[in-house]
Design a protein around this motif. Structure first.
Motif, PDB file in Angstrom:
ATOM      1  N   TYR A 138      -5.469  60.556 141.486  1.00 45.50           N
ATOM      2  CA  TYR A 138      -4.995  59.245 141.935  1.00 45.50           C
ATOM      3  C   TYR A 138      -4.156  59.364 143.207  1.00 45.50           C
ATOM      4  N   ARG A 139      -3.264  60.345 143.260  1.00 44.84           N
ATOM      5  CA  ARG A 139      -2.442  60.526 144.451  1.00 44.84           C
ATOM      6  C   ARG A 139      -3.330  60.848 145.675  1.00 44.84           C
ATOM      7  N   THR A 140      -4.336  61.683 145.461  1.00 45.78           N
ATOM      8  CA  THR A 140      -5.256  62.017 146.554  1.00 45.78           C
ATOM      9  C   THR A 140      -5.993  60.776 147.041  1.00 45.78           C
ATOM     10  N   TYR A 141      -6.400  59.937 146.097  1.00 47.71           N
ATOM     11  CA  TYR A 141      -7.057  58.676 146.445  1.00 47.71           C
ATOM     12  C   TYR A 141      -6.139  57.795 147.305  1.00 47.71           C
ATOM     13  N   LEU A 142      -4.876  57.700 146.919  1.00 41.05           N
ATOM     14  CA  LEU A 142      -3.923  56.886 147.683  1.00 41.05           C
ATOM     15  C   LEU A 142      -3.690  57.474 149.081  1.00 41.05           C
ATOM     16  N   GLN A 143      -3.581  58.781 149.155  1.00 37.97           N
ATOM     17  CA  GLN A 143      -3.360  59.423 150.452  1.00 37.97           C
ATOM     18  C   GLN A 143      -4.545  59.205 151.383  1.00 37.97           C
ATOM     19  N   LEU A 144      -5.752  59.232 150.838  1.00 31.28           N
ATOM     20  CA  LEU A 144      -6.939  58.959 151.645  1.00 31.28           C
ATOM     21  C   LEU A 144      -6.947  57.512 152.116  1.00 31.28           C
ATOM     22  N   LEU A 145      -6.496  56.613 151.255  1.00 29.82           N
ATOM     23  CA  LEU A 145      -6.404  55.195 151.617  1.00 29.82           C
ATOM     24  C   LEU A 145      -5.416  55.001 152.765  1.00 29.82           C
ATOM     25  N   VAL A 146      -4.304  55.701 152.709  1.00 30.39           N
ATOM     26  CA  VAL A 146      -3.310  55.636 153.788  1.00 30.39           C
ATOM     27  C   VAL A 146      -3.918  56.123 155.100  1.00 30.39           C
ATOM     28  N   LYS A 147      -4.661  57.208 155.035  1.00 30.69           N
ATOM     29  CA  LYS A 147      -5.297  57.757 156.242  1.00 30.69           C
ATOM     30  C   LYS A 147      -6.313  56.775 156.821  1.00 30.69           C
ATOM     31  N   ASN A 148      -7.140  56.191 155.966  1.00 30.62           N
ATOM     32  CA  ASN A 148      -8.187  55.276 156.434  1.00 30.62           C
ATOM     33  C   ASN A 148      -7.612  54.013 157.057  1.00 30.62           C
ATOM     34  N   HIS A 149      -6.427  53.593 156.601  1.00 32.88           N
ATOM     35  CA  HIS A 149      -5.786  52.395 157.152  1.00 32.88           C
ATOM     36  C   HIS A 149      -4.806  52.732 158.276  1.00 32.88           C
ATOM     37  N   LYS A 150      -4.816  54.015 158.693  1.00 33.15           N
ATOM     38  CA  LYS A 150      -3.963  54.465 159.811  1.00 33.15           C
ATOM     39  C   LYS A 150      -2.488  54.126 159.552  1.00 33.15           C
ATOM     40  N   LEU A 151      -2.021  54.495 158.365  1.00 34.00           N
ATOM     41  CA  LEU A 151      -0.652  54.150 157.946  1.00 34.00           C
ATOM     42  C   LEU A 151       0.228  55.379 157.751  1.00 34.00           C
ATOM     43  N   LYS A 152      -0.212  56.540 158.228  1.00 28.55           N
ATOM     44  CA  LYS A 152       0.524  57.768 157.917  1.00 28.55           C
ATOM     45  C   LYS A 152       1.956  57.762 158.438  1.00 28.55           C
ATOM     46  N   ASP A 153       2.259  56.953 159.470  1.00 30.80           N
ATOM     47  CA  ASP A 153       3.631  56.869 159.982  1.00 30.80           C
ATOM     48  C   ASP A 153       4.466  55.827 159.248  1.00 30.80           C
TER      49      ASP A 153
END
Length: 754
Positions: free
Chosen positions: A249-264
């Motif tokens: 689940y955490r990996t899924y959320l992290q991928l979602l953050v990356k795809n939405h360009k929200l890492k910052d």
């Protein structure tokens, strides 16, 4: 007044553990935190904790924890209740959540509560509207035994009264307490270097139902207008999720953050932090978000904390949120609706005055639910219960006593197992490598570790399963038959194994197909099972047939629409019945003209077939043969197995010695299935009597179980105990042990109120 608290407890990372700790500290004087209830000098109060461990994990508990219970170990619950009853405690407070207790839907807590000799108060952390049969039955039984039931929402009261039939006067409403900890928002933000940020926070143990993906999808529109927004996801993955699925689940959320360009803009803090640190983060937050995916959340400790500290909460309308955020104490958005969440977040960030107003309303309400206040309510309740001096409501009938069993151990099985399989023989407790491996024992070993995992969720048992399953696959011939023997140097010692070994392998594979721990095991088991299937009706040995029938029955229990396999079962069953009809007489109700070895397997197979085929004739033969075998072997009140020296031929004397554990196992399984079909308690007494054969209730009055090696001796001989501890005998003991635990669990289920 001496109180025992039963639940999870820190340092175990669990929200209910934190609740138990806060409750303990708010009631018991001189506990480790400030805020305990004040008592007059003539009302001394003390307490201790019985802590629930998850699986076989252990923790460095504080001094108030006097005893621990391993979640999936039934013996621990019974040992705990004996300790509680002898400890001088006056009252027990149980923190109930289905997932922290062992067995199906936490049923293992019932034997403890049934035997409790002091009044019980239970705090329910989950009350579901749409429950399974067992969930409802377990909760109703707990409420029946409790003198008072504490809930933390009015919705829970409604459910308990209308859906579970709990008397309204038995239920007490006490709000989820909040630690009396306060921090300044400006200073907290400065400490976390968030002075120039709009800080959004979600806190809690991560699992799929938390809905954090809804927040991540809402953020791009918010950040477009407020690029200073930081969203923190604070918390570790739920231990149960981690145990079964890892960090998926955490990996899924992290991928979602990356795809939405929200890492910052999105921060994952993978920690289980202490209360003071948590309250600093809550104080620093501008908006606290609980985006749960459905309404069925009757209590949320994280939501209570957020309101208690005065956070501006935005939440989905789950039950607890509807109550706690009423009267303007927060904002609600529809489940899984990222667009509505974006609009609410933008509205609040654009209107600081509205944000401050929500924070103030939440803070003012939070002052009314601090732990000192909730603790006083609990203390009043304790005094009321003790003053009423209620009688113990329920006393169970003791048909099986797991406390008479030694602790379950795989030590000897591990000792016998290498990366090829399980060594078939031992000299005393030492593996005899000269004898190599056999299919019979690796099949029994697979059955045992699967049973162990189903019963105790022991990952150590599960790690052994691929070894035994790989051995079975390796020994299978191209035509679906199996070789049996393999030397220690991995040389085949036969071309085709015995029909007994074939049948035992099908039994283990059928059990695997019905109880596969994951898809890889299932697919491998299915492959080997159906490769062997064309040979099912070629078997001539009645014990080979019986073992094969068991495997087919387990398969059909989860694949009842396989009419072809059901026809195979009918024909094999017919063979056993025909043997019975040809050999039985009014004074010899048996399948052969003698009792040989593994006798109970024959009635056992018919009892399983009878359950699936619904054939009165099959049932009659199964019961008649079982009763006759019982007359022969249990006539003196303990199990006296037919010896393998000369067996027992009709009209001759039965052999007394070379009694083997395999026969005791078959008897135990036979009585278990008889009870399953008839629900007659006498079969449970007989089952337990047969198990006690291993522990000394036998013709020699000597224990076959070796308390030092944790293995089982190979049999009773005329000279005494055969001290060799091979795989067959030790596996027979362990499968018997697990069957006793299953039977004990069924007793408790039968005492449920539905």
């Amino acid at each position: 007044m001496k109180i025992v608290f039963l639940g999870t407890y820190p340092p175990r990372e669990c929200g209910i553990g934190i609740f138990t700790k806060d409750l303990f500290d708010s009631i018991i004087p001189n506990s480790s935190t400030v805020g305990s209830s004040t008592l007059t000098e003539n009302e001394p109060l003390e307490g201790y904790v019985v802590a629930m461990n998850d699986h076989d994990n252990s923790y460095p508990y504080p001094k108030e924890v006097k005893l621990t219970i391993r979640q999936e170990h039934q013996r621990d619950y019974l040992e705990a209740v004996k300790y509680i009853n002898l400890s001088g405690a006056d009252l027990c407070i149980l923190e109930h959540e289905f997932g922290i207790f062992g067995g199906q839907n936490g049923i293992y807590i019932l034997p403890l509560l049934h035997r409790l000799e002091i009044p019980l108060i239970v705090t329910l952390h989950t009350v579901v509207e749409k429950s399974s049969y067992t969930e409802k039955a377990v909760l109703k039984q707990i409420c029946k035994m409790a003198y008072r039931v504490v809930v933390m929402s009015h919705k829970a009261i409604e459910f308990l009264v209308n859906l579970y039939g709990v008397p309204r006067e038995k239920i007490v409403f006490i709000e989820h307490g909040v630690p009396d900890i306060q921090f300044n928002q400006v200073e907290s933000k400065k400490e976390f270097k968030l002075e120039n940020k709009k800080f959004l926070l979600t806190f809690g143990i991560l699992s799929r139902n938390k809905g954090i993906e809804t927040v991540i999808r809402a953020l791009p529109k918010v950040i477009e207008k407020h690029p200073e927004v930081i969203y923190m996801i604070l918390g570790k993955t739920h231990p149960s999720v981690l145990y079964h699925s890892g960090e998926e689940y955490r990996t899924y959320l992290q991928l979602l953050v990356k795809n939405h360009k929200l890492k910052d803009h999105v921060v994952f803090l993978n920690e289980f932090i202490g209360q003071k640190e948590l309250f600093k983060y809550l104080s620093a937050s501008d908006i606290y978000i609980t985006p749960y995916l459905n309404e069925a959340q009757i209590t949320s400790g994280t939501l209570s904390y957020a309101v208690g500290v005065g956070s501006a909460v935005v939440s989905t309308p789950y039950w607890h949120a509807l109550e706690l955020l009423a009267d303007g104490r927060g904002k609600l958005f529809k489940f899984n609706d990222s667009d509505e969440l974006s609009k609410i977040l933008l509205s609040l960030l654009d209107n600081p005055a509205e944000l401050r107003q929500i924070r103030k309303k939440a803070y003012d309400y939070g002052r009314t639910i601090t732990w000192p206040k909730s603790g006083e309510k609990y203390l009043t309740l304790l005094k009321e219960v003790l003053k009423a001096n209620p009688e113990v409501i329920f006393k169970p009938e003791t048909l099986i006593d797991p406390l008479l069993l030694p602790p379950f151990s795989l030590d000897h099985i591990v000792r016998l197992t290498d990366d090829t399989g399980i060594i078939q023989h031992a000299k005393f407790g030492i593996p005899n490598l000269k004898e190599g491996y056999c299919l019979d024992d690796n099949s029994r070993a697979l059955l045992m570790v699967l049973m162990s995992y189903c019963q105790t969720k022991d990952k150590h048992a599960l790690k052994l399963a691929p070894i035994y399953l790989s051995y079975i696959h390796f020994m299978q011939n191209k035509d679906g038959t199996f070789r049996n023997f393999l030397s220690f140097s991995r040389e085949f010692l036969d071309e085709v194994g015995s029909e007994d070994s074939f049948g035992r392998t099908i039994w283990a594979l059928g059990y695997l197909l019905a109880n596969a721990p994951n898809d890889a095991y299932f697919q491998m088991g299915r492959l080997v099972f159906f490769e062997a299937a064309p040979n099912f009706e070629k078997i001539k040995s009645i014990r080979g047939i019986a073992n094969t029938m068991l495997g087919i029955c387990y398969y059909l229990k989860t694949n009842p629409s396989d009419d072809g396999m059901k026809e195979v079962l009918k024909r094999l069953t017919g063979v056993l019945v025909l043997h019975y009809e040809r050999n039985s007489t009014p004074d010899w109700r048996w399948f052969e003209s003698l009792f040989a070895y593994d006798n109970g397997i024959l009635p056992l197979a018919l009892l399983h077939a009878a359950e699936l085929l619904n054939d009165e004739k099959v049932t009659r033969v199964a019961m008649e043969s079982m009763e006759f075998l019982t007359e022969i072997t249990l006539k003196d009140g303990y199990l006296s197995v037919v010896g393998n020296e000369n067996w027992y031929k009709k009209d001759e004397e039965r052999a007394m010695f070379a009694q083997q554990p395999l026969d005791a196992l078959a008897m135990i399984l036979m009585f278990q299935q008889a009870y399953h079909i008839t629900h007659e308690k006498e079969y449970l007494r007989k089952l337990f009597s047969c198990f006690m054969w291993f522990l000394g209730e036998n013709d020699l009055r000597m224990s076959l179980f070796d308390f030092e090696t944790k293995g089982c001796c190979d049999g009773l001989e005329s000279y005494g105990i055969n001290r060799n501890q091979g795989a067959e005998s030790s596996l027979a003991y362990l499968i018997s042990y697990l069957t006793v635990l299953q039977a004990f669990e069924k007793i408790e289920e039968k005492q449920l109120p539905i």
